[in-house]
Scaffold this motif. Structure first.
Motif, PDB file in Angstrom:
ATOM      1  N   ASP A  56       0.990  -1.189  -0.013  1.00 21.47           N
ATOM      2  CA  ASP A  56      -0.110  -0.010  -0.028  1.00 21.47           C
ATOM      3  C   ASP A  56       0.796   1.249  -0.137  1.00 21.47           C
ATOM      4  O   ASP A  56       0.232   2.482  -0.155  1.00 21.47           O
ATOM      5  N   GLU A  57       2.081   1.292   0.239  1.00 18.83           N
ATOM      6  CA  GLU A  57       2.926   2.301   0.224  1.00 18.83           C
ATOM      7  C   GLU A  57       4.110   2.090  -0.875  1.00 18.83           C
ATOM      8  O   GLU A  57       4.596   1.141  -0.773  1.00 18.83           O
ATOM      9  N   VAL A  58       4.744   3.277  -1.085  1.00 13.96           N
ATOM     10  CA  VAL A  58       6.071   3.252  -1.674  1.00 13.96           C
ATOM     11  C   VAL A  58       7.127   4.185  -1.156  1.00 13.96           C
ATOM     12  O   VAL A  58       6.383   5.266  -0.649  1.00 13.96           O
ATOM     13  N   THR A  59       8.267   3.580  -1.150  1.00 14.01           N
ATOM     14  CA  THR A  59       9.011   4.607  -0.444  1.00 14.01           C
ATOM     15  C   THR A  59      10.136   5.265  -1.650  1.00 14.01           C
ATOM     16  O   THR A  59      10.689   4.386  -2.479  1.00 14.01           O
ATOM     17  N   ILE A  60      10.403   6.645  -1.490  1.00 15.69           N
ATOM     18  CA  ILE A  60      11.448   7.146  -2.371  1.00 15.69           C
ATOM     19  C   ILE A  60      12.481   7.553  -1.649  1.00 15.69           C
ATOM     20  O   ILE A  60      12.447   8.296  -0.540  1.00 15.69           O
TER      21      ILE A  60
END
Length: 132
Positions: free
Chosen positions: A58-62
């Motif tokens: 559900d999340e993406v990390t940059i």
């Protein structure tokens, strides 16, 4: 010398991608990057974020990594399809070829969470950096 890093985790929903673009824009301003360099980084990031097939959670990390003479973006975790798409045509465009026109280095890593795409762009040293 180690890299300075900014880490941003956002929901995998289109309205939040603008937050990631703002963070990249703020970093670009801090580093005195040209408008073209900023656009290249933002387009490369959007090219990855906007592909629903890469969703792992559900999340993406940059992660934005700042080192003397370069800026790196790490995006993940991503589905294994990103590896295939780097060398395969999708809607008339090869993702790998597109990214290589926008950044100087494209690499793919893997950890227990999934694949991580690293994009690097060479940039002039920022004011105040050693050697600038």
């Amino acid at each position: 010398m180690s890299a300075d890093a900014i880490t941003l985790s956002i929901p995998r929903e289109q309205p939040y991608y603008g937050v990631a673009r703002l963070v990249v824009g703020g970093l670009a301003a801090r580093l005195d990057l040209s408008y073209e360099q900023l656009e290249d980084l933002q387009l490369a990031l959007a090219s990855v974020l906007e592909r629903e097939g890469y969703r792992v959670g559900d999340e993406v990390t940059i992660r934005l990594l700042v080192e003397p003479g370069r800026v790196g973006l790490e995006v993940g975790p991503l589905d294994a399809r990103v590896e295939d798409d780097l060398g395969r045509e999708h809607d008339g465009v090869f993702l790998g070829r597109l990214l290589e026109t926008l950044v100087d280095d494209v690499s793919l890593g893997k950890d227990r969470d999934g694949h991580w795409l690293r994009l690097e762009k060479r940039v002039p040293k920022a004011r105040g950096e050693p050697g600038s």
